[in-house]
Design a protein around this motif. Structure first.
Motif, PDB file in Angstrom:
ATOM      1  N   LEU A  53      12.000 -13.552   8.823  1.00  0.00           N
ATOM      2  CA  LEU A  53      11.276 -13.123   7.630  1.00  0.00           C
ATOM      3  C   LEU A  53      11.551 -14.083   6.490  1.00  0.00           C
ATOM      4  O   LEU A  53      12.704 -14.459   6.240  1.00  0.00           O
ATOM      5  CB  LEU A  53      11.729 -11.719   7.201  1.00  0.00           C
ATOM      6  N   HIS A  54      10.505 -14.484   5.793  1.00  0.00           N
ATOM      7  CA  HIS A  54      10.630 -15.357   4.629  1.00  0.00           C
ATOM      8  C   HIS A  54       9.925 -14.691   3.449  1.00  0.00           C
ATOM      9  O   HIS A  54       8.740 -14.350   3.543  1.00  0.00           O
ATOM     10  CB  HIS A  54       9.992 -16.725   4.906  1.00  0.00           C
ATOM     11  N   HIS A  55      10.660 -14.511   2.372  1.00  0.00           N
ATOM     12  CA  HIS A  55      10.076 -13.926   1.170  1.00  0.00           C
ATOM     13  C   HIS A  55       9.366 -15.024   0.395  1.00  0.00           C
ATOM     14  O   HIS A  55       9.985 -16.022   0.003  1.00  0.00           O
ATOM     15  CB  HIS A  55      11.178 -13.286   0.316  1.00  0.00           C
ATOM     16  N   LEU A  56       8.072 -14.850   0.171  1.00  0.00           N
ATOM     17  CA  LEU A  56       7.277 -15.879  -0.501  1.00  0.00           C
ATOM     18  C   LEU A  56       7.108 -15.608  -1.982  1.00  0.00           C
ATOM     19  O   LEU A  56       6.431 -16.376  -2.672  1.00  0.00           O
ATOM     20  CB  LEU A  56       5.897 -15.986   0.162  1.00  0.00           C
ATOM     21  N   GLY A  57       7.701 -14.528  -2.452  1.00  0.00           N
ATOM     22  CA  GLY A  57       7.681 -14.289  -3.894  1.00  0.00           C
ATOM     23  C   GLY A  57       7.054 -12.967  -4.275  1.00  0.00           C
ATOM     24  O   GLY A  57       6.173 -12.448  -3.583  1.00  0.00           O
ATOM     25  N   ARG A  58       7.561 -12.427  -5.371  1.00  0.00           N
ATOM     26  CA  ARG A  58       6.995 -11.211  -5.946  1.00  0.00           C
ATOM     27  C   ARG A  58       5.855 -11.579  -6.875  1.00  0.00           C
ATOM     28  O   ARG A  58       6.011 -12.433  -7.756  1.00  0.00           O
ATOM     29  CB  ARG A  58       8.067 -10.421  -6.707  1.00  0.00           C
ATOM     30  N   VAL A  59       4.714 -10.946  -6.678  1.00  0.00           N
ATOM     31  CA  VAL A  59       3.560 -11.175  -7.540  1.00  0.00           C
ATOM     32  C   VAL A  59       3.605 -10.234  -8.735  1.00  0.00           C
ATOM     33  O   VAL A  59       3.352 -10.629  -9.868  1.00  0.00           O
ATOM     34  CB  VAL A  59       2.249 -10.970  -6.757  1.00  0.00           C
ATOM     35  N   MET A  60       3.936  -8.978  -8.465  1.00  0.00           N
ATOM     36  CA  MET A  60       3.934  -7.972  -9.523  1.00  0.00           C
ATOM     37  C   MET A  60       4.829  -6.822  -9.095  1.00  0.00           C
ATOM     38  O   MET A  60       4.741  -6.359  -7.956  1.00  0.00           O
ATOM     39  CB  MET A  60       2.503  -7.453  -9.767  1.00  0.00           C
ATOM     40  N   GLU A  61       5.683  -6.401  -9.982  1.00  0.00           N
ATOM     41  CA  GLU A  61       6.476  -5.203  -9.718  1.00  0.00           C
ATOM     42  C   GLU A  61       5.603  -3.964  -9.920  1.00  0.00           C
ATOM     43  O   GLU A  61       4.816  -3.877 -10.860  1.00  0.00           O
ATOM     44  CB  GLU A  61       7.666  -5.161 -10.684  1.00  0.00           C
ATOM     45  N   ALA A  62       5.691  -3.029  -8.970  1.00  0.00           N
ATOM     46  CA  ALA A  62       5.069  -1.698  -9.070  1.00  0.00           C
ATOM     47  C   ALA A  62       3.557  -1.734  -9.318  1.00  0.00           C
ATOM     48  O   ALA A  62       3.055  -1.080 -10.232  1.00  0.00           O
ATOM     49  CB  ALA A  62       5.753  -0.891 -10.168  1.00  0.00           C
ATOM     50  N   PRO A  63       2.798  -2.470  -8.507  1.00  0.00           N
ATOM     51  CA  PRO A  63       1.344  -2.490  -8.747  1.00  0.00           C
ATOM     52  C   PRO A  63       0.709  -1.118  -8.594  1.00  0.00           C
ATOM     53  O   PRO A  63      -0.231  -0.779  -9.335  1.00  0.00           O
ATOM     54  CB  PRO A  63       0.826  -3.467  -7.688  1.00  0.00           C
TER      55      PRO A  63
END
Length: 521
Positions: free
Chosen positions: A148-158
């Motif tokens: 698993l690779h985390h590619l980044g958070r776009v938005m918290e709690a959409p």
């Protein structure tokens, strides 16, 4: 190796997996059988799950969880967040006198591995994953070695930022409340169909900028901070809510789409999971975006699928396998118990007889086989009606105690879908929008011309397919209205006695329970 997996908190569920065959044995959601929506795991659910095991399970799995709120202080199992080191707990536990393997991994991982396991993509085929829900809004990559690779958070709690708009407009939502209502996202999705797209006015843009700012959701989503907003307590039927809703929806999707364009450039298939995966408008936009070779959304994309996800994560840990064979009809089996027959006639269920009753304008409850997993009624716990009259939609919505203008979804024979809608893509789990091209289908055509279609193939649900086929032979159209069979605020009905009570109270004309067709005299 048999794995028994539990999901704590709301949307509680218990799942069983046979790791030797990579098979989902069952997934029992605690709200089903007319328990309150979103309920935690109940003794009933736990006892029912034991029917699948002659001996105690080999692995006991617990899906990670934590308290809601900004701090997530109190945790269950491996907790809520993380995919790397520290995101799983492995050991031994004594369970009813037997020492079994114990496995727990985070809620974040449960979403990822559950959706991956259910996807049609072969193990070893790299995939992207989008987890978007009330807390997480992140992209990931699963490589050929299952890393698993985390590619980044776009938005918290959409999900929370989206649903808060409905609470802001609703005078019934208290100013001091800090917990979002779980039904509000669906209500806002319905409102979007009545909104006008296009450029935002200054008031709309100011609210959207506020809701999508980088501040933590727990600090932003406080109604008492927005008493000066033009949208504060305007009422949920106000057109202004509909207009800003569709623009907020577009703004959230556009934020994620821009991130995908920048970071997800390899053309892999996209797997979508989390509660926002129930937003058919967003799913359709991802499918049509052209960024991915394919798009998959599991039917239990919300937290109700997390017991499955943790069971798969355990299977991956112990066996190296992370794919399942599964059926959407893996829920509780129907209980055909005794009922009061007063005022009822009963005959053996025959699809032609039911189709004829539907053609005559009758509204029929339909309960056969096992419950569907996830929130969509897919032909085993459904209320059915002919699709041709707007009056049918009114009757269905009144039976469900919903607003008259609420949309009603259609089920359609898979090979006929192109005759009635603008897409021929199979949609067996009712998770995408299509445009209605057949003007005769008045009951299932929403105000914006769309419908949330379920396509039905014979190998998917033979009895429901046969009913649609018989209805096509009578009417010329293999389409029926299909809405969920449940008491208001509860999960699917699962007993003949409950179904009979519901049919009487909701004004249905009859119901199918197992192999019997009951009609009111």
């Amino acid at each position: 190796m048999k794995i028994l997996s539990f999901k704590s908190g709301h949307d509680g569920s218990v799942a069983g997996v046979d790791a030797a065959g990579g098979e989902l044995l069952f997934s029992y959601e605690s709200e089903k059988d007319s328990f309150p929506r979103y309920t935690s795991v109940t003794p009933d659910t736990f006892i029912d799950s034991g029917l699948w095991f002659r001996d105690l399970p080999d692995v006991l799995a617990l899906s990670g969880w934590s308290t809601s709120g900004a701090q997530h202080v109190t945790t269950s199992g491996a907790g809520y967040f993380g995919i790397g080191d520290g995101s799983q707990n492995v050991g031994k536990r004594t369970f009813f006198g037997k020492v079994v393997d114990y496995f727990s991994s985070t809620h974040e991982r449960a979403h990822i591995w559950g959706a991956y396991a259910m996807s049609p993509f072969n193990q070893g085929e790299p995939c992207y994953v989008l987890v978007w829900e009330g807390v997480l809004g992140d992209f990931y990559e699963i490589d050929a070695q299952l890393n698993l690779h985390h590619l980044g958070r776009v938005m918290e709690a959409p999900g929370q930022r989206y649903s808060f708009l409905y609470a802001l407009a609703d005078p019934k939502f208290p100013d001091t409340a800090r917990r979002m209502r779980r039904e509000d996202p669906g209500r806002l999705m319905a409102a979007c169909a009545f909104g006008e797209n296009g450029s935002t006015n200054p008031d709309e843009q100011a609210l959207i900028d506020y809701l999508l700012s980088s501040e933590p959701a727990a600090e932003l989503l406080c109604k008492d901070k927005l008493t000066g907003s033009p949208f504060y307590n305007i009422g949920v039927d106000d057109p202004r809510l509909c207009h800003v809703a569709v623009k907020l929806s577009d703004a959230i999707f556009d934020r994620f789409h821009a991130a995908a364009e920048q970071k997800l450039t390899k053309g892999y298939p996209l797997i979508i999971t989390g509660g926002c995966g129930l937003n058919c408008d967003w799913n359709t936009k991802w499918m049509r975006s052209g960024l991915f070779s394919d798009v998959f959304v599991p039917p239990c994309t919300s937290d109700s699928g997390c017991a499955i996800g943790t069971a798969v994560d355990a299977m991956r840990h112990y066996t190296g396998q992370a794919k399942l064979t599964w059926s959407v009809y893996a829920g509780q089996s129907f209980c055909d118990d005794r009922i009061d027959h007063e005022g009822l006639t009963m005959s053996e269920q025959n699809p032609r007889d039911v189709a004829q009753a539907l053609m005559e304008g009758q509204i029929i409850g339909w309960a056969r086989g096992n419950c569907e997993i996830g929130p969509r009624a897919l032909g085993n716990r459904s209320i059915l009606a002919s699709p041709f009259s707007a009056e049918a939609r009114l009757r269905l919505n009144r039976a469900k105690n919903r607003a008259d203008i609420s949309p009603v979804a259609p089920s359609c024979i898979e090979e006929d879908v192109g005759r009635h809608f603008d897409s021929t893509r199979p949609s067996p789990h009712m998770l995408y929008f299509q445009k209605v091209t057949d003007p005769a289908l008045k009951a299932i055509t929403h105000v914006d011309g769309s419908a949330r279609v379920q396509t039905v193939a014979r190998n998917q649900n033979p009895m429901f397919y046969d009913l649609l086929t018989e209805f096509r032979a009578i009417s010329g159209s293999g389409v029926l209205c299909n809405t969920s069979l449940n008491f208001r605020g509860a999960g699917f009905i699962n007993k003949t006695s409950d179904l009979c009570h519901y049919a009487r109270s909701a004004g249905l004309d009859g119901f199918v329970a197992g192999n019997s067709f009951y009609r009111f005299a």
